[in-house]
Write a protein that holds these residues in place. Sequence first.
Motif, PDB file in Angstrom:
ATOM      1  N   TYR A  49       0.843  -1.199   0.000  1.00  0.00           N
ATOM      2  CA  TYR A  49       0.000   0.000   0.000  1.00  0.00           C
ATOM      3  C   TYR A  49       0.879   1.249   0.000  1.00  0.00           C
ATOM      4  O   TYR A  49       0.641   2.181  -0.774  1.00  0.00           O
ATOM      5  N   TYR A  95      -1.908  -0.761  -4.888  1.00  0.00           N
ATOM      6  CA  TYR A  95      -3.147  -0.941  -4.139  1.00  0.00           C
ATOM      7  C   TYR A  95      -3.834  -2.282  -4.393  1.00  0.00           C
ATOM      8  O   TYR A  95      -4.346  -2.884  -3.454  1.00  0.00           O
ATOM      9  N   THR A 150      -7.886   0.573   1.644  1.00  0.00           N
ATOM     10  CA  THR A 150      -7.430   0.288   0.280  1.00  0.00           C
ATOM     11  C   THR A 150      -8.600   0.316  -0.701  1.00  0.00           C
ATOM     12  O   THR A 150      -8.499   0.896  -1.788  1.00  0.00           O
ATOM     13  N   SER A 168     -11.320   1.958  -0.397  1.00  0.00           N
ATOM     14  CA  SER A 168     -11.697   3.363  -0.525  1.00  0.00           C
ATOM     15  C   SER A 168     -10.761   4.098  -1.480  1.00  0.00           C
ATOM     16  O   SER A 168     -11.202   4.868  -2.332  1.00  0.00           O
ATOM     17  N   THR A 169      -9.475   3.837  -1.340  1.00  0.00           N
ATOM     18  CA  THR A 169      -8.477   4.448  -2.226  1.00  0.00           C
ATOM     19  C   THR A 169      -8.761   4.078  -3.682  1.00  0.00           C
ATOM     20  O   THR A 169      -8.583   4.902  -4.586  1.00  0.00           O
TER      21      THR A 169
END
Length: 163
Positions: A68, A73, A100, A102-103
């Motif tokens: 990360y 990701y 992750t 969400s990213t």
Amino acid sequence: MEKRIAVLVTIAMLVAFIGCTTENQTQVEQTIIPESTLDKEPEPQIQETIETDPKEAQIYYAEGFTLYKQGKYLDALEKFDKASQIDPNFADAWYNKAVTLSTLGRYEEAIQSYDKVISIDPNHTKAWWNKGVILNKIGKYEESQACFERAKQLDPSLENIET
């Protein structure tokens, strides 16, 4: 991966040494393992033990955290997912899986992972807060405010942050 293979080979050797000898075999014969067994997959019971070992979950978690931070990701998500499968009560693995997701913009999945964190640890302030951020982002304002309020109850230092 090499560590897992070494562990599996060691376990296979112990099983072969302890559980597969007869009284008529000599000590030397008991320690010899045919090379053909080294190429085989581990016995299902052995693999199951390794795959549910909390230490393995920690290894996957650490790998995910590193990936990360490197911006990898999808690879990180795979590691956090594996850690949470091995140890379903590993709140930090679920939390970082949610971060992750969400990213990656996978908000509904992230909310589900935050819900899992909260079910494991109802006082996980960051999970409540981040869930609120995502809910706000997708237009679920009332739900997001409830999450923010819960986070503020858990951590009064958040009171001054406008939501």
